[in-house]
Structures are given as C-alpha cells and as structure tokens.
Design an enzyme around this catalytic site. Structure first.
Site, PDB file in Angstrom:
ATOM      1  N   GLU A  20       7.887   2.349  -5.903  1.00  0.00           N
ATOM      2  CA  GLU A  20       7.931   1.803  -4.543  1.00  0.00           C
ATOM      3  C   GLU A  20       8.193   2.937  -3.552  1.00  0.00           C
ATOM      4  O   GLU A  20       8.825   3.946  -3.896  1.00  0.00           O
ATOM      5  CB  GLU A  20       9.032   0.729  -4.484  1.00  0.00           C
ATOM      6  CG  GLU A  20       9.317   0.130  -3.130  1.00  0.00           C
ATOM      7  CD  GLU A  20       8.170  -0.628  -2.486  1.00  0.00           C
ATOM      8  OE1 GLU A  20       7.085  -0.056  -2.365  1.00  0.00           O
ATOM      9  OE2 GLU A  20       8.382  -1.783  -2.066  1.00  0.00           O
ATOM     10  N   ASP A  21       7.716   2.771  -2.332  1.00  0.00           N
ATOM     11  CA  ASP A  21       7.935   3.814  -1.321  1.00  0.00           C
ATOM     12  C   ASP A  21       9.368   3.796  -0.802  1.00  0.00           C
ATOM     13  O   ASP A  21      10.023   4.830  -0.725  1.00  0.00           O
ATOM     14  CB  ASP A  21       6.934   3.671  -0.159  1.00  0.00           C
ATOM     15  CG  ASP A  21       6.888   2.268   0.447  1.00  0.00           C
ATOM     16  OD1 ASP A  21       7.638   1.367  -0.002  1.00  0.00           O
ATOM     17  OD2 ASP A  21       6.096   2.061   1.384  1.00  0.00           O
TER      18      ASP A  21
ATOM     19  N   PHE B  16      13.464   3.813  11.166  1.00  0.00           N
ATOM     20  CA  PHE B  16      12.136   3.404  10.712  1.00  0.00           C
ATOM     21  C   PHE B  16      11.332   4.677  10.498  1.00  0.00           C
ATOM     22  O   PHE B  16      11.239   5.524  11.382  1.00  0.00           O
ATOM     23  CB  PHE B  16      11.444   2.492  11.722  1.00  0.00           C
ATOM     24  CG  PHE B  16      10.262   1.812  11.110  1.00  0.00           C
ATOM     25  CD1 PHE B  16      10.446   0.689  10.305  1.00  0.00           C
ATOM     26  CD2 PHE B  16       8.984   2.312  11.284  1.00  0.00           C
ATOM     27  CE1 PHE B  16       9.357   0.084   9.694  1.00  0.00           C
ATOM     28  CE2 PHE B  16       7.901   1.705  10.670  1.00  0.00           C
ATOM     29  CZ  PHE B  16       8.086   0.585   9.883  1.00  0.00           C
TER      30      PHE B  16
ATOM     31  N   LYS C   5      17.261   3.053   1.951  1.00  0.00           N
ATOM     32  CA  LYS C   5      18.086   2.840   3.153  1.00  0.00           C
ATOM     33  C   LYS C   5      19.219   1.902   2.754  1.00  0.00           C
ATOM     34  O   LYS C   5      19.166   0.702   3.026  1.00  0.00           O
ATOM     35  CB  LYS C   5      17.260   2.150   4.242  1.00  0.00           C
ATOM     36  CG  LYS C   5      16.252   3.014   4.938  1.00  0.00           C
ATOM     37  CD  LYS C   5      15.815   2.372   6.251  1.00  0.00           C
ATOM     38  CE  LYS C   5      14.346   2.112   6.279  1.00  0.00           C
ATOM     39  NZ  LYS C   5      13.856   1.492   7.507  1.00  0.00           N
TER      40      LYS C   5
ATOM     41  N   LYS D  80       0.818  -1.184   0.000  1.00  0.00           N
ATOM     42  CA  LYS D  80       0.000   0.000   0.000  1.00  0.00           C
ATOM     43  C   LYS D  80       0.869   1.259   0.000  1.00  0.00           C
ATOM     44  O   LYS D  80       0.427   2.332  -0.378  1.00  0.00           O
ATOM     45  CB  LYS D  80      -0.881   0.026   1.263  1.00  0.00           C
ATOM     46  CG  LYS D  80      -1.816  -1.137   1.403  1.00  0.00           C
ATOM     47  CD  LYS D  80      -2.579  -0.973   2.725  1.00  0.00           C
ATOM     48  CE  LYS D  80      -3.370  -2.219   3.045  1.00  0.00           C
ATOM     49  NZ  LYS D  80      -3.969  -2.115   4.403  1.00  0.00           N
TER      50      LYS D  80
ATOM     51  N   ASP E 261      14.605  -1.212   1.473  1.00  0.00           N
ATOM     52  CA  ASP E 261      15.260  -1.461   2.756  1.00  0.00           C
ATOM     53  C   ASP E 261      16.275  -2.586   2.538  1.00  0.00           C
ATOM     54  O   ASP E 261      17.389  -2.342   2.063  1.00  0.00           O
ATOM     55  CB  ASP E 261      14.152  -1.804   3.759  1.00  0.00           C
ATOM     56  CG  ASP E 261      14.650  -1.960   5.177  1.00  0.00           C
ATOM     57  OD1 ASP E 261      15.698  -1.411   5.513  1.00  0.00           O
ATOM     58  OD2 ASP E 261      13.975  -2.644   5.961  1.00  0.00           O
TER      59      ASP E 261
ATOM     60  N   ARG F 134      -0.030   6.746   7.536  1.00  0.00           N
ATOM     61  CA  ARG F 134       0.146   6.838   6.072  1.00  0.00           C
ATOM     62  C   ARG F 134      -0.261   8.201   5.531  1.00  0.00           C
ATOM     63  O   ARG F 134       0.234   8.637   4.503  1.00  0.00           O
ATOM     64  CB  ARG F 134      -0.702   5.772   5.363  1.00  0.00           C
ATOM     65  CG  ARG F 134      -0.230   4.345   5.572  1.00  0.00           C
ATOM     66  CD  ARG F 134      -0.929   3.441   4.551  1.00  0.00           C
ATOM     67  NE  ARG F 134      -0.880   2.042   4.902  1.00  0.00           N
ATOM     68  CZ  ARG F 134       0.124   1.212   4.611  1.00  0.00           C
ATOM     69  NH1 ARG F 134       1.174   1.653   3.965  1.00  0.00           N
ATOM     70  NH2 ARG F 134       0.066  -0.064   4.943  1.00  0.00           N
TER      71      ARG F 134
HETATM   72  P1  IMP Z   1      12.577  -4.657   1.825  1.00  0.00           P
HETATM   73  O1  IMP Z   1      12.061  -5.878   1.146  1.00  0.00           O
HETATM   74  O2  IMP Z   1      13.325  -5.002   3.083  1.00  0.00           O
HETATM   75  O3  IMP Z   1      13.384  -3.763   0.931  1.00  0.00           O
HETATM   76  O4  IMP Z   1      11.342  -3.865   2.372  1.00  0.00           O
HETATM   77  C1  IMP Z   1      10.549  -3.076   1.609  1.00  0.00           C
HETATM   78  C2  IMP Z   1       9.227  -2.845   2.283  1.00  0.00           C
HETATM   79  O5  IMP Z   1       9.327  -2.805   3.708  1.00  0.00           O
HETATM   80  C3  IMP Z   1       8.681  -1.488   1.895  1.00  0.00           C
HETATM   81  O6  IMP Z   1       7.855  -1.578   0.767  1.00  0.00           O
HETATM   82  C4  IMP Z   1       7.916  -1.064   3.118  1.00  0.00           C
HETATM   83  O7  IMP Z   1       6.591  -1.517   3.023  1.00  0.00           O
HETATM   84  C5  IMP Z   1       8.592  -1.760   4.274  1.00  0.00           C
HETATM   85  N1  IMP Z   1       9.500  -0.856   4.978  1.00  0.00           N
HETATM   86  C6  IMP Z   1      10.844  -0.876   4.987  1.00  0.00           C
HETATM   87  N2  IMP Z   1      11.357   0.086   5.749  1.00  0.00           N
HETATM   88  C7  IMP Z   1      10.292   0.775   6.222  1.00  0.00           C
HETATM   89  C8  IMP Z   1      10.177   1.929   7.073  1.00  0.00           C
HETATM   90  O8  IMP Z   1      11.142   2.549   7.540  1.00  0.00           O
HETATM   91  N3  IMP Z   1       8.901   2.341   7.327  1.00  0.00           N
HETATM   92  C9  IMP Z   1       7.801   1.722   6.832  1.00  0.00           C
HETATM   93  N4  IMP Z   1       7.879   0.638   6.044  1.00  0.00           N
HETATM   94  C10 IMP Z   1       9.112   0.174   5.740  1.00  0.00           C
END
Ligand code: IMP
Length: 168
Positions: A93-94, A146, A125, A37, A97, A159
């Site tokens: 994508e937002d 975070f 990040k 979302k 991470d 959000r």
């Molecule tokens: P990844 O697979 O570890 O890169 O995670 C990506 C997803 O984790 C993002 O689409 C977010 O939904 C969630 N996410 C990662 N870091 C944060 C954060 O700092 N705040 C909120 N959601 C996060």
C-alpha cells in the site's frame, strides 16, 4: 508544493525494505497484492529489488475518490484474480491514514485463508489513525500532511513525480 522525501531518500528506503522483506520471506514464494492506484510505483520498485520468487496481483478499493476527504466507507472496485489460499501474501500500500482501507482489505484477505499475510506501507500517518491497524513494514512515518508524488495523487494529478511532496 514542498518536497518532503526526495527520490534518492525514497529509493534508499525502498531498497532497505526489500532487503528486510526478502530476508523474512527467504526461500518462499510471495504473492504481492498491490492496492491500486497509489501503490503501483512503490510496488514496481520494491518488487524489482526483492530476491524471493514473486507473483503479482492487484486490488482496487474505493477510498478518497477525487478529493482529500475520506468517506470512511470501503468496497472492492476490483478484486484479486488469484486465490490467496495457502499462499504467502504481502499487501503493498502507498499510505496508511485512518487505517480503514487496510484494515478492511486485511480482514477480507485473511478470511480467504492465506498461509501468511503481511502488509507493507511506504508511508504511515500514525496520528490520523481511526482504527487499530499497524502494517508489518513501514517506509516512513510522516506527520498529518496531505502528500502527493511517487504514485500518490490529488484528483489524479502528481502520481508521476519521483519524489513525495506536501500539498497545501
Ligand atoms: P485510509 O483508509 O484512511 O487509511 O486511507 C488510505 C488511502 O487514502 C490511501 O490508499 C490513499 O489512496 C489515500 N490517502 C490517504 N492519505 C493520502 C495523502 O496524503 N495523499 C494521497 N492519498 C492519500
């Protein structure tokens, strides 16, 4: 909560990203693929500032669930309703991470033979990365905090905040 990126700063950066992306896709139709979302607000703002013709679709992937810890596993909760074959596709994508979510989505969509496949992430990040994945366009590099707001949540809250905040 502490402010990390103000609404104004985000809007300026989104406008610059839209300008760059519009230039790169000039004269081509783009299928925007929003990752639900978290990307919905970023996608709405970015899309409205883009000049090439766009179509939109969404995917939803299981990632963090309701807490702040990644399970390391990804699956489609909702797949695309459109075929990407032969299309210019931009994943929106937002935040990147560990990179696991985007790497999974990128590989799954690449296998469906789009004409081109690019990725834009508002936040990156980098120091948290566990897999070798780098988006083509990034709004802001941020430290290992975070963050919430501008689409990003913690347990579905925050959000709707227009800025981005770090959460303790
Ligand atoms: P990844 O697979 O570890 O890169 O995670 C990506 C997803 O984790 C993002 O689409 C977010 O939904 C969630 N996410 C990662 N870091 C944060 C954060 O700092 N705040 C909120 N959601 C996060």
């Amino acid at each position: 909560m502490k402010i990390l990126l103000s609404e104004k700063k985000i809007q300026l950066r989104v406008r610059a990203l839209a300008r760059q992306i519009s230039k790169d896709f000039s004269g081509k139709e783009v299928l925007l693929v929003g990752v639900l979302k978290g990307a919905f607000i970023f996608m709405a703002d970015l899309a409205r500032k883009m000049t090439p013709p766009v179509k939109m679709d969404f995917v939803r992937l299981a990632s963090y669930g309701s807490g702040t810890q990644s399970s390391g596993k990804v699956k489609f909760l909702k797949d695309l309703e459109t075929s990407v074959q032969g299309k210019n596709v931009l994943i929106i994508e937002d935040i990147v991470d560990t990179g696991i979510t985007l790497q999974y989505l990128y590989q799954r969509l690449q296998a469906r033979k789009p004409r081109s496949l690019k990725v834009v992430a508002l936040l990156d990040k980098m120091e948290r990365r566990k897999v070798n994945f780098q988006p083509d366009y990034v709004g802001f590099q941020i430290k290992d905090h975070f963050v919430v707001g501008y689409g990003l949540d913690c347990g579905e809250k925050y959000r709707n905040l227009p800025g981005i905040y770090t959460l303790k």
